[in-house]
Every structure is written in structure tokens, then in C-alpha cells.
Design a protein around this motif. Structure first.
Motif, short mmCIF file in Angstrom:
data_model
loop_
_atom_site.label_atom_id
_atom_site.label_comp_id
_atom_site.label_asym_id
_atom_site.label_seq_id
_atom_site.Cartn_x
_atom_site.Cartn_y
_atom_site.Cartn_z
N PRO A 216 -1.03 -0.19 16.50
CA PRO A 216 -0.08 -0.43 15.84
C PRO A 216 -0.32 0.18 14.92
CG PRO A 216 -0.10 -2.42 17.03
CD PRO A 216 -1.23 -1.81 16.84
N GLN A 217 0.57 1.20 14.16
CA GLN A 217 0.41 1.98 12.90
C GLN A 217 0.77 0.94 11.89
OE1 GLN A 217 -0.39 5.62 12.28
NE2 GLN A 217 -0.62 5.11 14.14
N SER A 218 1.69 -0.42 12.34
CA SER A 218 1.69 -1.58 10.49
C SER A 218 2.44 -2.56 11.82
CB SER A 218 2.77 -0.82 10.33
OG SER A 218 4.26 -0.30 10.33
N VAL A 219 2.17 -3.46 11.28
CA VAL A 219 2.22 -5.33 11.75
C VAL A 219 2.71 -5.51 10.73
CG1 VAL A 219 1.38 -7.04 12.58
CG2 VAL A 219 0.17 -4.94 12.84
N GLU A 220 4.28 -5.94 10.69
CA GLU A 220 5.18 -6.50 9.28
C GLU A 220 4.37 -6.28 8.07
OE1 GLU A 220 7.80 -9.57 8.18
OE2 GLU A 220 7.65 -8.18 9.65
N TYR A 221 3.93 -6.00 7.36
CA TYR A 221 3.94 -5.69 5.82
C TYR A 221 1.69 -4.80 5.41
CZ TYR A 221 2.58 -10.32 4.42
OH TYR A 221 2.39 -11.36 4.50
N PHE A 222 1.64 -4.62 7.12
CA PHE A 222 0.05 -4.72 7.23
C PHE A 222 0.08 -3.23 7.90
CE2 PHE A 222 0.06 -9.17 6.96
CZ PHE A 222 -0.54 -9.17 5.76
#
Length: 637
Positions: A216-222
Motif C-alpha cells: 500500500p502507498q500509505s498505512v494510516e500516517y505512514f
């Protein structure tokens, strides 16, 4: 003889008489045969005004009543001759007269040279005369606040101080190599090669990214996820679910973290996440710090994400000791007993912090203990089971007793070089007794043999079975640390020695950073077409880019160019370049400190020679940098 006859005439030389009046010559006859005579100063000239030659620059001393600022003119052809005839003149300095001063001035001495922070030590004597006539050299770098005259050796601490009062490397920590004072290796000026390589590898691992990643491009704010355990089989792990670890960058603070993903987990109770927040307050050097936990469907399924610190280039104890490459025919190498005691001390310290917080680690196993550097362990995966097995959790006291037993199993497996040695603990303890001390075997036997828990009625009245009750109450982490207190002290001493070594390496890099700043300033100053006197004309922008005469052979910045050639462009007698790192670093250090040592600067055509001190070179260097800084700040305004 002819000169004597011209003075006394044909009469023979008379005998000296002490009662005869003093002879005062009226005139000097000019004859073609007489040689020039060097006359002294007449006593009548004492009342004459002090003569100040014009254009003498910084080489002419000025009297107290006739002091005047430097004219700014520089004559390189006269610099060497003037330095031999006159002492160095420092603007703002009043020379101490030879006459006896009044008593009031002796009682409250003043320091006229304290106005110049860089030259505050110039007027001090260089030696001390003892009663027996011997002389003792004064150490200007000694931590003595008083001089021989009763005046303070250093200037007032509340006033302005020059930022640099040193020019040599001062190593910190133990030195185990015996070398002569003039012998230095290249490693003495830089960080150790193995440490530099290790830090560079960790830095590269922290910046590693995958361009065509399917994550995934992002996980929450990561964001910028990178898989760290791609070789692990996709099966149920210690947590009862498939587990994956990723490296990611936080968009909140820009730091790199490790994300542990528990695949296929569904959160059924919000109390499990609230219970997990207690792990954020657990801080210990032997625990991987836990920061956050949340659930989501970024990977296409319901997953639990636990955020922890990221330690690049780390491995687990299972990867270090129990991989197929390690378990060959002869087995892995024997681990020294001191290393095993260090492992026990570090993990016991982690368990103490966890147990004092009212929690249990539940991850003291080879696959969850990380090795972040040489013999440096950190307990990982803490708090995951508190969320995953929240509904089936056991009493905390029972889990803490299991942590001690897991510690004994882990140490027994490493000592016996067998990951399943704890299944036959009696035989494994007999095996390790051939290699390790009896105390180490007894420590593992105590960890592997926890006393049975007391029944409920015994908990109500423990006086019926006092021995069993005492054994149960003493089976805790504090009892373990009390019994291995001497090993804890040994581990603490090793940590202090490592700190000294790292501090020494850091000190070397600190000095290198200082030289980098010096080289940066030097290259900013040199070969600038707008440098020199035109820099002062910041009000006229048309003059800023005009070539300056300050870098000509009669300019005041010309010695800086010669000093650069002296440091970096030296050649031997056959014209081959001289690559001497020690010479370059020593010269830059002396320039940075501005010492009084003289250096011979030769022009490239070998027609001009300047004999100047590092202090004079630095004075011109600081003046040029100050002038450039003023113009730069004026442009910004």
C-alpha cells in the motif's frame, strides 16, 4: 687606526682617568678614509617626541600617548625586515613602562590587552624566574587562573571569548597503543573503519525504498513501506496469526519506524487497544520502544498494526545462532560465558521494567529477541499478545513467572547450541556443565525450575506451608538480579568502556567537522573577484563585482593564497606532489588556533618570501571572513 688618529691627533694614547669629565662629541669629521660609525642615542634625546614611521603597518609599536590605528597599507617587501627590527604591534594594547609605577596601580592592576579576546595572552611573560635563577616555562593551556604578577591569566568569563582556544586533538578514553609523541596514524584523525562501515550500512538500510512495490502507498500516517521479512514463511507465528514486519516513514515527524502487521485479526473489544496504551509508558534500553497500535484494511484484510522503533541491520537470536548455515555438522560456535551473562543481564533489565509496570513480556524467545549490534539485545514484539489474546489472557503474576522460565529456556538453548534443548533440560544442563561454570548452570536450573503455585487455601493462610510460600514469593525478577549483582556490575563496566570508545570516536568527528568549517571559509574567501576593499562599498552595487587589488602581490590578502599553497600544494625536490595528511591537518589546526609559530610562505615564482606567524595569517583570515559576512548580511537586508 686611521679613525683613532683623526680623533686624537699625533699625540700618543693617554691612560684613562676616572676623574676626567665625560666626553661629548660635538661633530664628526667627514673624511674619505674613515668608515661610517654607528652612533648611539644621545641622553638629550630622551625628552624628544616618539617617532612613528609612516606606512610601517602592524610592525611599528606605538607609545601610549601617541597610539594610532593601523594605516591599512601592506608592503610585502619590507615585512621581513620590519619584523626583525620592531616587535609586533597590537591595536588597543598599551605597553607597560619600565619605570616604577605608583602603589595604587600595583594594588589594582588592569589588563589593557583583555579588550582583544584573541590576543589576550600576548602580553604575558613566557617564563617564570625562580630564586635560584632558573626559568620555568608557563603552560598557556593550564587550568590556572592566576599569573605570576597577580593578574588573571585569562580574560573575564563574562566578556566575549573567542570560540577556539585549541589546535590539537585531545583523545578521550583509554589508549592501548604505545606510540611516540610524534607518531600518528591516519585512523587517529577519523572514526574507526569498522564503525564507519557499520553506520553507513545502517544509514543506507534506513533510506532503502522499493520503486515497484505492490505494498500500500500509505498505512494510516505512514508511507514508503519496505518489507523486512520477505524470507519468512507465511504461517502462524507466535501470536497465532501470520505476522509481517515493514519499514515505513512517518508523515508526522519524518522518522523511520517498524510496522508489525498481524494478518487476519479482527478487533472485538476496544478495551484491548486501551490496555495496549500502557506499553507506551514502558521505557528501557533493552526493549524495542512501542509507539502505537491500530487496525485497518490497507492490505485487503483486517490487520492489526503495531508501531515500534526501527533498528536497521538487526537480526534475531534465532537468525544468529539457529539458522541452517549456523547449525552445520559441528554446530554453531561456543558462545563465551561472559556474553551469556551479558544476555541475561540485559533481558533481566527489560523484564524488570515490564514487571514493575504491571505487565508481562510473553515474548522472551529466540525469534523475538533482536540483536541490534555486537552483543546488544532488545526485547521485541511486546504488547502484541495483550491485544490478540485479550479474551484468553491469564493472570499477570502467572505470566511474569512464565517470562523467567522462558528466559532460562532461551539461555539453555544458546548455551547447548540446540533450539529444542529445553525439551530435555536435565541432559542439557549436564552438557553445558562441561563448558560453563557451575554458577551459570545453577542460575539456569533456578530459572527452569519454578516452584509450583500455591493452592487457594494456602494463599489465605500461608503460615501452614511457610517454605513453599517463601519459594513462590522469591521466584521473581528482583531475586534474579540480586543473585547476579556482580555480573550486573561487570556488564555496566563494559557499557562504560564502550561509551568511552564511542565518545573518543565522536570527538574525532567533532574535530573533523571543525576543519571542514575552516576549509569552507577558506575556499569562500580565496579567489573571489569581488573580495577585498570593494566589499566595504556595499552602498555601491556597481563596485561589488570589480576585481580587487587585495589579492595582488602587495595586497593584504595575498598571504592567504601563499598559505594555501604551503598547506596543499607542496612538492619535493624533484617537483613531485607531497601528499602528507598529517602536515595538512597540523597546519589547519595551528591556523584555527592562531599560535605564534612562524611559517615561511614562498610565492610561486620563488621571488618573494614572507615569514609570518599563524596568528597573523589567522588575523587576515578572520578580517576577510568578517568583511564578506557583513556584505552578505547587507545584501539580505
Amino acid at each position: 687606526m686611521s679613525q683613532q688618529l683623526c680623533r686624537n691627533g699625533p699625540h700618543p694614547k693617554r691612560t684613562l682617568n676616572v676623574e676626567s669629565p665625560a666626553f661629548t662629541p660635538i661633530f664628526t669629521p667627514k673624511t674619505t678614509h674613515a668608515q661610517p660609525v654607528k652612533l648611539g642615542i644621545s641622553p638629550k634625546a630622551a625628552a624628544a617626541a616618539t617617532f612613528t614611521p609612516r606606512g610601517s603597518g602592524p610592525g611599528t609599536p606605538a607609545a601610549v600617548s601617541h597610539s594610532k590605528a593601523s594605516s591599512g597599507e601592506f608592503f610585502p617587501q619590507q615585512a621581513f625586515q620590519v619584523s626583525q627590527q620592531f616587535s609586533e604591534f597590537v591595536p588597543g594594547q598599551s605597553f607597560m613602562p619600565h619605570q616604577t609605577e605608583p602603589a595604587s596601580s600595583l594594588q589594582s592592576p588592569t589588563i589593557p590587552y583583555a579588550s582583544d579576546p584573541f590576543l589576550s595572552q600576548q602580553g604575558l611573560p613566557q617564563s617564570i624566574s625562580a630564586l635560584d635563577g632558573s626559568h620555568q616555562q608557563i603552560n598557556p593551556y593550564a587550568q590556572s587562573a592566576q599569573s605570576v604578577t597577580g593578574q588573571t591569566f585569562y580574560q573575564d568569563a563574562t566578556g566575549f571569548k573567542h570560540p577556539l582556544n585549541y589546535h590539537l586533538y585531545a583523545s578521550v578514553g583509554p589508549r592501548r597503543d604505545n606510540m611516540l609523541p610524534y607518531q600518528r596514524a591516519s585512523a587517529d584523525f577519523f572514526i574507526a573503519d569498522d564503525l564507519r562501515e557499520d553506520l553507513q550500512k545502517k544509514s543506507d538500510a534506513g533510506l532503502q525504498t522499493f520503486a515497484n512495490s505492490t505494498l500500500p502507498q500509505s498505512v494510516e500516517y505512514f508511507h514508503s513501506l519496505v518489507a523486512l521479512d520477505t524470507n519468512s514463511p507465511k504461517a502462524q507465528s507466535t501470536f497465532g496469526y501470520p505476522s509481517w514486519v515493514y519499514k515505513a516513514t512517518s508523515s508526522r515527524d519524518g522518522h523511520t519506524y517498524a510496522l508489525r502487521r498481524i494478518e487476519g485479526f479482527r478487533l472485538t473489544s476496544e478495551a484491548a487497544i486501551r490496555n495496549f496504551h500502557a506499553w507506551k509508558r514502558v521505557s528501557n534500553a533493552s526493549i524495542v520502544q512501542v509507539h502505537d497500535a491500530f487496525t485497518g484494511r490497507w492490505f485487503g484484510d483486517s490487520s492489526l498494526i503495531v508501531v515500534t522503533d526501527y533498528h536497521p541491520m538487526s537480526q534475531t537470536l534465532a537468525e544468529k545462532y539457529f539458522t541452517p548455515t549456523r547449525l552445520g555438522r559441528a554446530g554453531p560456535p561456543v558462545v563465551p560465558e561472559n556474553d551469556l551473562w551479558g544476555y541475561i543481564v540485559q533481558l533481566a533489565s527489560a523484564l524488570k521494567a515490564v514487571h514493575e509496570a504491571g505487565l508481562a513480556a510473553q515474548t522472551v524467545m529466540a525469534s523475538k529477541v533482536m540483536v541490534t549490534s555486537k552483543n546488544r539485545l532488545r526485547l521485541n514484539g511486546c504488547g502484541v499478545l495483550d491485544v490478540v489474546a485479550f479474551e484468553q489472557r491469564r493472570p499477570t503474576l502467572e505470566l511474569q513467572r512464565s517470562d523467567l522460565e522462558d528466559l532460562g529456556r532461551l539461555m539453555l538453548s544458546i548455551a547447548a547450541r540446540n533450539p529444542i534443548a529445553h525439551q530435555t533440560s536435565e541432559k542439557a544442563l549436564q552438557l553445558i556443565s562441561r563448558t560453563y561454570s557451575e554458577r551459570f548452570r545453577l542460575c539456569l536450573a533456578w530459572l527452569l525450575s519454578p516452584p509450583p503455585p500455591l493452592p487457594t487455601q494456602d494463599l489465605v493462610s500461608p503460615t501452614e506451608q511457610p517454605e513453599q510460600s517463601q519459594a513462590v514469593s522469591e521466584y521473581n525478577i528482583n531475586t534474579l538480579l540480586n543473585n547476579i549483582a556482580d555480573k550486573v556490575v561487570s556488564a555496566f563496566d563494559s557499557t562504560l568502556q564502550l561509551e568511552d570508545e564511542l565518545t573518543n570516536d565522536l570527538k574525532r568527528e567533532l574535530e573533523n567537522g571543525r576543519l571542514v568549517r575552516l576549509l569552507t571559509k577558506l575556499n569562500v574567501i580565496l579567489e573571489r573577484p569581488e573580495s577585498g576593499s570593494t566589499l566595504g562599498s556595499s552602498t555601491n552595487p556597481a563596485l561589488l563585482n570589480q576585481p580587487s587589488s587585495a589579492w595582488s602581490e602587495t595586497g593584504e590578502r595575498y598571504p592567504l593564497k601563499l598559505f594555501r599553497d604551503y598547506v596543499f600544494h607542496q612538492v619535493d625536490q624533484e617537483g613531485r606532489p607531497v601528499l602528507d595528511l598529517g602536515h595538512i591537518i597540523t597546519c589547519l589546526n595551528k591556523l584555527d588556533a592562531g599560535i605564534d609559530e612562524n611559517v615561511q610562505l614562498v610565492s610561486r615564482d620563488e621571488q618573494s618570501i614572507f615569514v609570518m606567524s599563524y596568528k597573523e595569517v589567522k588575523r587576515g583570515f578572520e578580517s576577510a571572513w568578517t568583511e564578506i559576512s557583513k556584505v552578505s548580511s547587507a545584501r539580505r537586508r
